[in-house]
Scaffold this motif. Structure first.
Motif, PDB file in Angstrom:
ATOM      1  N   ASP A  48       2.972   1.614  -6.283  1.00 48.59           N
ATOM      2  CA  ASP A  48       3.342   3.011  -6.044  1.00 48.59           C
ATOM      3  C   ASP A  48       3.069   3.853  -7.289  1.00 48.59           C
ATOM      4  N   ASP A  90     -10.185   4.572  -4.119  1.00 46.09           N
ATOM      5  CA  ASP A  90     -10.301   5.864  -3.446  1.00 46.09           C
ATOM      6  C   ASP A  90     -11.475   5.816  -2.483  1.00 46.09           C
ATOM      7  N   LYS A 133      -0.373  -0.279  -1.480  1.00 50.81           N
ATOM      8  CA  LYS A 133      -0.020   1.059  -1.028  1.00 50.81           C
ATOM      9  C   LYS A 133      -1.288   1.666  -0.453  1.00 50.81           C
ATOM     10  N   GLY A 134      -1.195   2.196   0.756  1.00 52.15           N
ATOM     11  CA  GLY A 134      -2.326   2.855   1.381  1.00 52.15           C
ATOM     12  C   GLY A 134      -3.315   1.915   2.038  1.00 52.15           C
ATOM     13  N   CYS A 136      -0.726   4.441  -7.836  1.00 55.74           N
ATOM     14  CA  CYS A 136      -1.236   5.523  -6.976  1.00 55.74           C
ATOM     15  C   CYS A 136      -0.840   6.889  -7.525  1.00 55.74           C
ATOM     16  N   ALA A 186      -4.337   8.497  -6.556  1.00 58.67           N
ATOM     17  CA  ALA A 186      -5.227   7.699  -5.717  1.00 58.67           C
ATOM     18  C   ALA A 186      -4.515   7.352  -4.413  1.00 58.67           C
ATOM     19  N   SER A 243      -3.699   1.382  -3.767  1.00 62.04           N
ATOM     20  CA  SER A 243      -3.553   0.494  -4.915  1.00 62.04           C
ATOM     21  C   SER A 243      -3.118  -0.865  -4.388  1.00 62.04           C
ATOM     22  N   VAL A 245      -6.759   0.410  -8.443  1.00 61.67           N
ATOM     23  CA  VAL A 245      -6.625   1.667  -7.721  1.00 61.67           C
ATOM     24  C   VAL A 245      -7.946   1.918  -7.011  1.00 61.67           C
TER      25      VAL A 245
END
Length: 170
Positions: A34, A132, A61-62, A37, A42, A45, A130
């Motif tokens: 967390d 993107d 995360k994500g 990010c 971003a 992660s 990380v």
């Protein structure tokens, strides 16, 4: 195809000894991804452990946690140089990754920056990274330091939870 370091057998033993493959779901690791990010602004992660032909995303995360093929892993490349941050500003322009399914399909990854998680013997267990879906500039020295610090924090979490055996007598 993700390369394998010359000391792969020794590195695999370090992964087993660390207990890191059993760290999925730890709240401390979730806080690290967390924070990564947030610090990098971003969308994704992960804490990734690279073992044999697989990459284990033990905190994310994500993106979805789980087990993925090492052959498509950016983290598998990152552990090849444990003393540096592995950064891919635009995966579509990097011949190692331009045809990779995680770049061409699905999440369509563009940017990756990962710091190896290093054990006490200097062996990389995996990475904190990380990610993107947009290309980015290479990371700055300050950002590299941030990722290295997070990687060291992850190793400290493994130690604190006795995931890494201590040399101290019981």
């Amino acid at each position: 195809m993700s390369p394998h370091p010359a000391n792969e057998a020794q590195r695999e033993q370090a992964v087993i000894r660390s207990g890191a493959l059993h760290a999925t779901g730890r709240a401390e690791l979730q806080r690290v991804v967390d924070l990564a990010c947030e610090a990098f602004v971003a969308p994704m992660s992960s804490v990734s452990i690279v073992f044999r032909d697989w990459q284990y995303l033990i905190a994310t995360k994500g993106m979805k946690a789980g087990v993925y093929r090492r052959s498509t892993s950016f983290c598998g490349h990152a552990i090849m140089a444990p003393d540096t941050i592995f950064c891919v500003p635009d995966a579509t322009r990097d011949p190692r990754f331009a045809g990779n399914p995680v770049v061409t399909e699905g999440m369509e990854l563009r940017f990756y920056a990962g710091a190896p998680i290093i054990d006490d013997n200097g062996l990389p267990l995996g990475t904190i990274c990380v990610i993107d879906v947009e290309p980015r500039e290479p990371i700055s020295p300050t950002e590299a330091h941030c990722l290295e610090t997070l990687a060291a924090d992850i190793m400290a979490i493994f130690h604190r939870h006795a995931l890494v055996p201590s040399d101290e007598p019981a």
